[in-house]
Design an enzyme around this catalytic site. Structure first.
Site, PDB file in Angstrom:
ATOM      1  CG  ASN A  83      -1.463 -11.300  -6.377  1.00 45.51           C
ATOM      2  OD1 ASN A  83      -0.738 -11.845  -7.209  1.00 45.51           O
ATOM      3  ND2 ASN A  83      -1.399 -11.579  -5.085  1.00 45.51           N
ATOM      4  NE  ARG A  84      -5.127  -5.771 -13.068  1.00 40.92           N
ATOM      5  CZ  ARG A  84      -5.355  -4.454 -13.062  1.00 40.92           C
ATOM      6  NH1 ARG A  84      -4.382  -3.611 -12.941  1.00 40.92           N
ATOM      7  NH2 ARG A  84      -6.584  -3.991 -13.148  1.00 40.92           N
ATOM      8  CG  LEU A  85      -5.902  -7.317  -5.116  1.00 40.41           C
ATOM      9  CD1 LEU A  85      -6.011  -8.239  -3.902  1.00 40.41           C
ATOM     10  CD2 LEU A  85      -7.280  -6.951  -5.643  1.00 40.41           C
TER      11      LEU A  85
END
Length: 188
Positions: free
Chosen positions: A165-167
């Protein structure tokens, strides 16, 4: 540098294809950027090493502006390392030692190639390599005067790790004027 060594060992163990491949970005004194792939040829507390023709585009740009950025990416691991720093030439002894550890055909190619210069066709290179092969057959190939190593002395090293999730994790080490490194977490 210890963190980089650990990640590089992980890349080797994971079977990354060309784990030593890295993008080298340079620019002219007028800030005209360029980048290309080169191979990491040694890393230690002094910095990140690579070798090339000093008369190449990258060599000319480094003579004008001795700063560079590197990016090393290992897709199997979802990791990349970004390095920014000053660039110096490696010693003649280091360049000679590395040059003579290369396969002879690579030595001949380095001697024959006017890297980054316009040539009429490929046969110019092939003919030059063949002539040099005959000339130095059975003997050492001399280190070209315009060929050798550079070392990127990092100001900043960022370790990037893929997360869902792009974290992504981004940890930046910044060299401090009084020695040591400052460590910061950056937002993805």
């Amino acid at each position: 540098m210890k963190q980089f060594a650990a990640w590089f060992a992980d890349a080797l163990a994971a079977g990354e294809i060309l784990p030593e491949a890295m993008t080298l970005a340079t620019s002219t004194r007028n800030a005209e950027p360029s980048s290309r792939m080169v191979l990491l040829r040694g890393v230690d507390e002094r910095g990140f090493g690579f070798f090339t023709n000093y008369d190449s585009q990258k060599g000319r740009e480094l003579a004008e502006n001795p700063r560079a950025a590197l990016v090393i990416y290992w897709p199997k691991l979802g990791r990349q390392v970004r390095v920014v720093g000053d660039v110096i030439k490696q010693s003649a002894e280091e360049s000679t030692a590395y040059f003579h550890n290369r396969p002879v055909p690579s030595q001949l190619s380095a001697l024959a190639s006017p890297q980054s210069q316009v040539i009429p066709d490929r046969t110019v290179l092939e003919d030059s390599v063949a002539a040099l092969g005959k000339r130095y057959e059975g003997g050492p190939v001399p280190l070209p005067q315009n060929w050798g190593g550079y070392r990127v002395i990092p100001w900043s090293i960022e370790f990037w790790l893929h997360r869902e999730n792009r974290l992504h994790d981004r940890i930046r080490y910044s060299r401090q004027a009084r020695g040591g490194w400052r460590i910061d977490r950056l937002a993805p």
